[in-house]
Design a protein around this motif. Structure first.
Motif, mmCIF file in Angstrom:
data_model
loop_
_atom_site.group_PDB
_atom_site.id
_atom_site.type_symbol
_atom_site.label_atom_id
_atom_site.label_comp_id
_atom_site.label_asym_id
_atom_site.label_seq_id
_atom_site.Cartn_x
_atom_site.Cartn_y
_atom_site.Cartn_z
ATOM 1 N N ASP A 7 0.820 -1.205 0.000
ATOM 2 C CA ASP A 7 0.000 0.000 0.000
ATOM 3 C C ASP A 7 0.859 1.261 0.000
ATOM 4 N N LEU A 8 1.940 1.251 0.762
ATOM 5 C CA LEU A 8 2.799 2.420 0.904
ATOM 6 C C LEU A 8 4.233 1.971 1.112
ATOM 7 N N VAL A 9 5.146 2.666 0.458
ATOM 8 C CA VAL A 9 6.570 2.454 0.709
ATOM 9 C C VAL A 9 7.216 3.808 0.985
ATOM 10 N N LEU A 10 7.939 3.882 2.098
ATOM 11 C CA LEU A 10 8.837 5.010 2.359
ATOM 12 C C LEU A 10 10.200 4.618 1.821
ATOM 13 N N THR A 11 10.707 5.376 0.889
ATOM 14 C CA THR A 11 11.941 4.982 0.221
ATOM 15 C C THR A 11 13.041 6.013 0.426
ATOM 16 N N GLY A 12 14.259 5.521 0.535
ATOM 17 C CA GLY A 12 15.435 6.392 0.535
ATOM 18 C C GLY A 12 15.829 6.984 1.863
ATOM 19 N N GLY A 13 15.077 6.719 2.935
ATOM 20 C CA GLY A 13 15.391 7.311 4.230
ATOM 21 C C GLY A 13 16.378 6.472 5.028
ATOM 22 N N ARG A 14 16.965 7.104 6.035
ATOM 23 C CA ARG A 14 17.830 6.400 6.994
ATOM 24 C C ARG A 14 16.923 5.763 8.037
ATOM 25 N N VAL A 15 16.784 4.456 7.979
ATOM 26 C CA VAL A 15 15.906 3.746 8.888
ATOM 27 C C VAL A 15 16.670 3.460 10.178
ATOM 28 N N VAL A 16 16.135 3.957 11.281
ATOM 29 C CA VAL A 16 16.728 3.728 12.600
ATOM 30 C C VAL A 16 15.699 2.973 13.436
ATOM 31 N N ASP A 17 15.916 1.678 13.591
ATOM 32 C CA ASP A 17 15.015 0.842 14.387
ATOM 33 C C ASP A 17 15.852 -0.004 15.334
ATOM 34 N N PRO A 18 16.056 0.473 16.561
ATOM 35 C CA PRO A 18 16.870 -0.281 17.517
ATOM 36 C C PRO A 18 16.331 -1.680 17.804
ATOM 37 N N SER A 19 15.017 -1.881 17.700
ATOM 38 C CA SER A 19 14.457 -3.200 17.996
ATOM 39 C C SER A 19 14.956 -4.258 17.024
ATOM 40 N N LEU A 20 15.313 -3.839 15.810
ATOM 41 C CA LEU A 20 15.825 -4.759 14.793
ATOM 42 C C LEU A 20 17.319 -4.578 14.547
ATOM 43 N N GLY A 21 17.935 -3.663 15.289
ATOM 44 C CA GLY A 21 19.352 -3.406 15.072
ATOM 45 C C GLY A 21 19.651 -2.774 13.727
ATOM 46 N N ILE A 22 18.714 -1.982 13.195
ATOM 47 C CA ILE A 22 18.859 -1.372 11.868
ATOM 48 C C ILE A 22 19.210 0.099 12.005
ATOM 49 N N ASP A 23 20.231 0.526 11.296
ATOM 50 C CA ASP A 23 20.556 1.945 11.129
ATOM 51 C C ASP A 23 21.239 2.086 9.787
ATOM 52 N N ARG A 24 20.433 2.190 8.740
ATOM 53 C CA ARG A 24 20.966 2.299 7.380
ATOM 54 C C ARG A 24 19.886 2.830 6.455
ATOM 55 N N VAL A 52 11.673 9.789 0.993
ATOM 56 C CA VAL A 52 12.081 10.462 2.235
ATOM 57 C C VAL A 52 13.609 10.517 2.329
ATOM 58 N N SER A 53 14.236 10.617 1.193
ATOM 59 C CA SER A 53 15.693 10.720 1.162
ATOM 60 C C SER A 53 16.160 11.900 2.007
ATOM 61 N N GLY A 54 17.232 11.691 2.737
ATOM 62 C CA GLY A 54 17.747 12.734 3.617
ATOM 63 C C GLY A 54 17.040 12.830 4.949
ATOM 64 N N ARG A 55 16.017 12.013 5.154
ATOM 65 C CA ARG A 55 15.271 11.997 6.411
ATOM 66 C C ARG A 55 15.631 10.759 7.222
ATOM 67 N N ILE A 56 15.230 10.798 8.493
ATOM 68 C CA ILE A 56 15.341 9.644 9.377
ATOM 69 C C ILE A 56 13.956 9.031 9.517
ATOM 70 N N VAL A 57 13.881 7.719 9.385
ATOM 71 C CA VAL A 57 12.612 7.006 9.512
ATOM 72 C C VAL A 57 12.710 6.077 10.721
ATOM 73 N N THR A 58 11.836 6.285 11.683
ATOM 74 C CA THR A 58 11.800 5.443 12.877
ATOM 75 C C THR A 58 10.431 4.795 13.008
ATOM 76 N N PRO A 59 10.336 3.708 13.774
ATOM 77 C CA PRO A 59 8.994 3.265 14.157
ATOM 78 C C PRO A 59 8.245 4.427 14.808
#
Length: 381
Positions: A7-24, A52-59
């Motif tokens: 339904d929706l994709v956020l693309t190009g952002g820096r995903v920071v999700d500590p619960s999954l150990g993701i920061d990229r 969302v390039s150049g943005r930070i995406v968090t839960p």
């Protein structure tokens, strides 16, 4: 990852999700109001794509201490407007309502809200009913207002939105009753199987006395208070009772608010290897224009104090979800609630004040740029 019609994709952002150990840099996909996947190259397989390039995406950010009973109490702010300004997708209201007025809170605010509102129900019958710059009536002063039977009934009928019990203790909140309202709340907690969030203000009782009563899973909010009733001693060391409370599982929450967050205390606690478990704003009508402002401003203060971004995000997502017993929140795990916060981390010269008027000069701070709620882009253009 097989091709999907998300339904929706956020693309190009820096995903920071500590619960999954993701920061990229990665894509986050949503489908059927849930998180579908985190990965790469999803943009070609979605009904809607947001770059969302150049943005930070968090839960979706969870603010553990808010007052959003708008129109029902003097403290209340609008939860939807707050989501737009601060990127908070879940506001946890802490004691605005008690069992005597919770029904109106639910019908007129919680149920119609497009953003999620969860609740610590006040053990006092009418919640926080007399709080303003000109009127300050501590609801825990009068034992006639302690309503554990009524509260138990309301909790049992509203467990989908009530996550705990609120009680306020201190010279301002409980006055001549001292610590006794906490005992009432603890009895209610035992009866209902709910955790407590305990407010502490000026003594009496002491910080040490209050924190010593709390159990595993209970929350002490305003944990970085200034003197008096600070968690640190005059030499800057963390009080032994505070350390013991953490060791047995008490949760330490910031609850910035109008008078409850001090840089002096924060520096001492961080130097003593005692970071907060959760970061919250305690946003209400009398601190939304300062000194607390909102969740992203409170988070920015911790960045300025040297706390890493991942830890600040964890204290506003994963850790909060654990505290309120909602593993479907604060994470981008597949099947989790389809909420996300899109933030920017901007360089500049920013003045960030605490409740004592100390100004911290920061060279970067967070701003909210939009939210995903229930798998849909929700922030207005």
């Amino acid at each position: 990852m097989r091709d999907m019609n998300w339904d929706l994709v956020l693309t190009g952002g820096r995903v920071v999700d500590p619960s999954l150990g993701i920061d990229r840099v990665a894509d986050v996909a949503f489908s059927n109001k849930k998180v579908a996947a985190v990965g790469d190259g999803f943009a070609g397989s979605a009904k809607t794509v947001r770059d969302v390039s150049g943005r930070i995406v968090t839960p979706g950010l969870i603010d553990l201490h808010t007052h959003v009973y708008w129109g029902g109490t003097s403290l209340g702010i609008d939860a939807e407007a707050y989501a737009r300004s601060s990127g908070v997708t879940t506001s946890v209201d802490t004691g605005s309502a008690g069992p005597g007025n919770f029904a109106g809170f639910r019908r007129h605010v919680i149920d119609p809200s497009q953003t999620r509102i969860l609740v610590y129900l006040h053990v006092s019958f009418a919640g926080i009913f007399g709080f303003s710059p000109s009127i300050m009536v501590g609801e825990s002063h009068d034992f006639r207002l302690m309503a554990p039977r009524d509260a138990a009934d309301v909790i049992n009928r509203n467990r989908d939105v009530i996550v705990g019990i609120k009680v306020r203790i201190g010279k301002i909140a409980s006055g001549p009753q001292g610590i006794a309202p906490l005992d009432v709340a603890l009895g209610l907690a035992d009866e209902t199987g709910m955790p407590i969030m305990c407010h502490i203000d000026e003594p009496p009782p002491s910080y040490e006395a209050v924190v010593s009563r709390l159990r595993k899973g209970d929350v002490l909010t305003h944990c970085y208070r200034p003197f008096p009733n600070s968690p640190v001693k005059g030499d800057g060391s963390v009080k032994a009772e505070v350390i013991a409370a953490r060791e047995r599982g008490v949760i330490f929450d910031i609850g910035h608010g109008m008078g409850s967050f001090s840089y002096k205390t924060a520096r001492a606690m961080l130097a003593g290897d005692f970071p907060p478990d959760t970061i919250s704003s305690d946003v209400h009508a009398y601190c939304i224009d300062g000194p607390a402002y909102d969740q992203v401003t409170t988070m920015s203060k911790f960045l300025a104090l040297g706390v890493p971004l991942g830890s600040v995000v964890a204290a506003s997502t994963e850790n909060v979800a654990r505290a309120i017993g909602r593993p479907d929140l604060g994470t981008f795990r597949e099947g989790a609630a389809g909420d996300a916060s899109v933030l920017s981390l901007k360089d500049g010269q920013y003045e960030l004040e605490d409740v004592e008027g100390e100004i911290l000069h920061a060279d970067r701070r967070l701003f909210a740029e939009g939210v995903v709620v229930g798998g849909e882009w929700w922030h207005p253009e």
